[in-house]
Design a protein around this motif. Structure first.
Motif, PDB file in Angstrom:
ATOM      1  N   TYR A  51      -2.716  30.932 -12.573  1.00  0.00           N
ATOM      2  CA  TYR A  51      -2.709  31.290 -10.411  1.00  0.00           C
ATOM      3  C   TYR A  51      -3.602  29.462 -10.146  1.00  0.00           C
ATOM      4  N   LEU A  52      -5.140  30.074 -10.285  1.00  0.00           N
ATOM      5  CA  LEU A  52      -5.356  28.404  -9.732  1.00  0.00           C
ATOM      6  C   LEU A  52      -5.177  27.271 -10.682  1.00  0.00           C
ATOM      7  N   ALA A  53      -4.779  27.279 -11.926  1.00  0.00           N
ATOM      8  CA  ALA A  53      -4.661  26.412 -12.577  1.00  0.00           C
ATOM      9  C   ALA A  53      -3.533  25.390 -12.123  1.00  0.00           C
ATOM     10  N   SER A  54      -2.356  26.151 -11.829  1.00  0.00           N
ATOM     11  CA  SER A  54      -1.234  25.614 -10.964  1.00  0.00           C
ATOM     12  C   SER A  54      -1.008  24.902  -9.428  1.00  0.00           C
ATOM     13  N   ASN A  55      -2.770  24.781  -9.054  1.00  0.00           N
ATOM     14  CA  ASN A  55      -2.831  24.166  -7.900  1.00  0.00           C
ATOM     15  C   ASN A  55      -2.037  24.427  -6.339  1.00  0.00           C
TER      16      ASN A  55
ATOM     17  N   THR B 165      -1.054  25.914  -3.144  1.00  0.00           N
ATOM     18  CA  THR B 165      -1.406  24.996  -1.609  1.00  0.00           C
ATOM     19  C   THR B 165      -1.599  26.355  -0.831  1.00  0.00           C
TER      20      THR B 165
ATOM     21  N   LYS C  58      -3.793  28.061   1.451  1.00  0.00           N
ATOM     22  CA  LYS C  58      -5.547  28.272   1.317  1.00  0.00           C
ATOM     23  C   LYS C  58      -6.107  29.179   0.948  1.00  0.00           C
TER      24      LYS C  58
ATOM     25  N   VAL D  77      -5.486  31.155  -2.164  1.00  0.00           N
ATOM     26  CA  VAL D  77      -7.036  30.199  -3.380  1.00  0.00           C
ATOM     27  C   VAL D  77      -8.405  30.911  -3.200  1.00  0.00           C
TER      28      VAL D  77
ATOM     29  N   ASN E  25     -10.286  32.774  -5.884  1.00  0.00           N
ATOM     30  CA  ASN E  25     -11.537  32.485  -7.064  1.00  0.00           C
ATOM     31  C   ASN E  25     -12.945  33.588  -6.287  1.00  0.00           C
TER      32      ASN E  25
ATOM     33  N   ASN F 206      -4.262   8.669  -5.508  1.00  0.00           N
ATOM     34  CA  ASN F 206      -3.432   9.924  -4.998  1.00  0.00           C
ATOM     35  C   ASN F 206      -2.441   8.898  -5.965  1.00  0.00           C
TER      36      ASN F 206
ATOM     37  N   ASP G 149     -10.572  16.575   5.609  1.00  0.00           N
ATOM     38  CA  ASP G 149     -10.666  18.221   4.449  1.00  0.00           C
ATOM     39  C   ASP G 149     -11.847  18.476   5.262  1.00  0.00           C
TER      40      ASP G 149
ATOM     41  N   LYS H 114      -8.489  13.251  -2.925  1.00  0.00           N
ATOM     42  CA  LYS H 114      -7.270  12.001  -3.091  1.00  0.00           C
ATOM     43  C   LYS H 114      -6.963  11.426  -2.345  1.00  0.00           C
TER      44      LYS H 114
END
Length: 675
Positions: A119-123, A125, A127, A130, A134, A467, A526, A554
């Protein structure tokens, strides 16, 4: 001739049967979706399982089955359907996240960790998820520490009381065990079980047995066709607060509120909803403090830390409540915190799936010492990979108590268990004797002396890149970090040697804003929060240790006519007023314009193609102007903004068919005109 006609007839009948069966499955599929959308998960499951057996729309059907089981609290049953949904190619990026939690509830810790890594490797959105992922991944990698935690608890199922249904929410008062049970006549469509009611039964001297048959606690708080549970009493026993849900007055999870009843002339008064309840939220699990002056409860109202949070409200002598206050990030996490209880030791006991635990809900105790709150998992055998919750003590001695669990070996869904803390009243010599018991004896657990708190120094570092495609690392970017509550600058650096910056010191529980600036690029902000990122004491290996978090930023290049799509800017049908959710996104654009004061933009609105050109042009122009007016109201100079409506002239997806495709066409963008 007859033979050919017979074969043709068979073929026609076969096709007709196949068509009818397909039509029937499709109809059942739609029925299942309709019931799912209404929150009638048990009814949805009955339809969707038939559809799944027919292998109709396997990707979505299995996903909906998994969600139905998850949302009705049947996690082990959800896991295989998430797996089937993934195997069928369901693209929902959140499936591995939910699947991981279901695997954890099934005791498959290693596989759960793999799904969270995926899941985390798929970036993703989301938050909030996420942060939860983690946090959970750290727990799963250290699960043995929790499983090996040593205690003196022994647990025993109240077999005489528990049924094949559900029993939970124990509370001891005047020699009675008051609890919630699924014994009403009306079935609850969410899980197919009878509705919950509040009951009472006499306790035997040793607490492990009950005497007589349970009876409703009070006619005033026993309504057929609604769920009632979670009692708590003031110190004098003359005021009770409980939860009442699914009254039909509201839809979904908002339909749960707190009610109060008073003992007058030996009878409980008609319950009334108390003002701490938020009519648009789920409010439940009330618990009075020992003096009866503070009411703790749980809510998913907006503005919390995440999921379900614990709140408190003071009650004065006349029974009026103060405004509820969130218990904060030391107690609450992005997950769910539920079933608070203030013990005889004045410590707060509660259940959570956000703090490091063995399963879905584990029981924790929060202790405040010199202004610092520490949260401790009570460990096995109180906690298991299943839901363990609702812990209360019998008396001030704190030797015996009750809690609920849906662990294996019980009588039904949720069961009530008696627990005993065998260390109560023992001196050091007796504790040492207890330690001599055989290694496989569940009582051979040592509490040991309390360890000194272990300190973790936290830091933040990261990289800055463009970016572009391909991305390029950016040196010479200025990175500033501000602490949100004080708006003070707490760190500043410049990216070097491949865009690397840091390290900045962090503090537990605090929120930060990072400002990244570089010539030729749009200045970016951010957020970084330490909420949920602190390493629990149980996982700290050294007296002092360092941990560094890494982030990657980015930056978008400043270029004329460069266009950016604003996410989640939605309008009601045929309307152009700024909705609350759209305002949140526009506020982000306001901040971009404040951080980049030389930039001028065109703000454009686009429609789908489901109305006339003239109508869409006018509607999109009104929407664009409405967005510009909102931005100006936030302090941005009017001459930096141009409103432009393009109607349906710039469709991203031509001949859109689905609502999702139409939504992509109905977008709001901004384009850089000058800088």
């Amino acid at each position: 001739m007859q033979k050919h006609f017979f074969i043709s007839s068979l073929a026609f009948v076969g096709c007709l049967t196949l068509f009818t069966a397909c039509n029937s499955t499709q109809s059942m599929f739609k029925e299942g979706i309709s019931k799912f959308d209404k929150g009638e998960y048990e009814l949805a499951i009955k339809d969707l399982r038939t559809v799944a057996n027919a292998n109709y729309e396997p990707s979505r059907t299995n996903y909906l089955l998994a969600e139905s089981y998850r949302l009705s609290n049947r996690f082990e049953l959800a896991a295989p359907y998430y797996k089937k949904a993934l195997e069928a190619g369901n693209p929902d990026p959140e499936i591995p996240f939910h699947y991981a939690y279901m695997l954890k509830a099934s005791g498959e810790y290693a596989e759960a960790a793999k799904q969270l890594e995926k899941y985390l490797a798929s970036n993703p959105t989301n938050k909030v998820n996420v942060e939860k992922a983690n946090r959970e991944l750290y727990t799963l990698r250290s699960i043995d520490v929790l499983r090996d935690k040593k205690t003196f608890y022994r647990v025993q199922n109240l077999e005489k009381l528990n049924t094949a249904g559900g029993e939970y929410g124990p509370f001891v008062k005047d020699g009675n065990l008051i609890f919630a049970s699924t014994r009403k006549n009306t079935a609850y469509k969410t899980n197919g079980m009878p509705m919950l009611g509040i009951y009472k039964v006499k306790l035997a001297d040793e607490y492990a047995e009950t005497s007589g048959e349970p009876e409703p606690f009070s006619p005033a708080s026993f309504l057929e066709g609604v769920n009632e549970a979670d009692v708590t009493f003031t110190k004098d026993g003359k005021t009770v607060v409980f939860s009442r849900a699914n009254t039909g007055g509201k839809k979904g999870t908002a339909d749960c509120d707190l009610y109060l009843s008073r003992l007058v002339s030996g009878k409980w008064s008609e319950p009334r909803m108390i003002p701490v309840s938020d009519s648009a939220s789920w409010d439940a699990n009330p618990a009075f403090s020992r003096d009866g002056r503070t009411l703790y409860f749980c809510s998913n109202r907006p503005g919390g830390v995440g999921g379900i949070d614990i709140y408190r409200a003071n009650m004065d002598a006349s029974g009026r409540f103060s405004k509820p206050v969130n218990m904060g990030k030391d107690i609450n996490t992005p997950g769910d915190e539920m079933f608070p209880y203030v013990g005889p030791d004045s410590k707060l006991y509660f259940s959570s799936d956000g703090h490091p635990g063995l399963g879905k809900l584990d029981v924790f105790v929060a202790t405040r010492s010199q202004g610092v709150i520490t949260v401790e998992n009570l460990g096995p055998p109180i906690n298991t990979r299943f839901d363990d919750f609702g812990m209360v003590y019998v008396d001030d001695e704190m030797r015996f108590g009750f809690f609920a669990s849906n662990r294996t070996g019980g009588k039904g869904d949720d069961d009530i268990y008696l627990f005993e803390d065998e260390s109560v009243g023992l001196d050091s010599t007796q504790l040492a004797e207890l330690e001599k018991l055989p290694i496989d004896d569940p009582r051979r657990r040592t509490v040991g002396k309390p360890e000194p708190p272990k300190i973790v120094n936290y830091f933040l570092a990261g990289t800055v890149s463009s970016n572009d495609t391909p991305a390029a690392t950016l040196d010479s970017a200025v990175v500033k970090m501000y602490e949100v509550s004080s708006d003070s600058l707490v760190g500043q650096g410049i990216s070097r040697d491949g865009g690397i910056f840091g390290t900045f010191p962090l503090e537990e529980g605090k929120d930060y804003t990072l400002l990244i600036e570089r010539k030729g690029y749009i200045t970016k902000r951010d957020a970084f929060s330490m909420s949920g990122k602190a390493i629990p004491q149980i996982f700290r290996k050294k007296l002092t240790m360092d941990t560094t978090f890494y982030v990657a930023f980015k930056l978008d290049r400043l270029a004329l006519n460069k266009t950016f799509v604003l996410e989640n800017i939605y309008y009601d049908l045929d309307k152009f007023n700024i909705r609350t959710d759209a305002a949140v996104e526009l506020d982000k654009l306001v901040q971009i314009l404040k951080d980049n004061p030389t930039v001028k933009i065109e703000l454009s609105s686009h429609t789908d193609d489901r109305a006339t050109d003239a109508y869409n042009n006018k509607l999109s122009q009104n929407r664009a102007q409405s967005a510009v007016d909102y931005i100006v109201s936030k302090g941005i100079e009017k001459d930096r903004l141009v409103a432009k409506g393009y109607g349906e002239t710039r469709l991203i997806i031509k001949k859109a068919q689905t609502e999702e495709e139409h939504q992509k066409n109905r977008r709001t963008e901004f384009t850089i005109l000058s800088y």
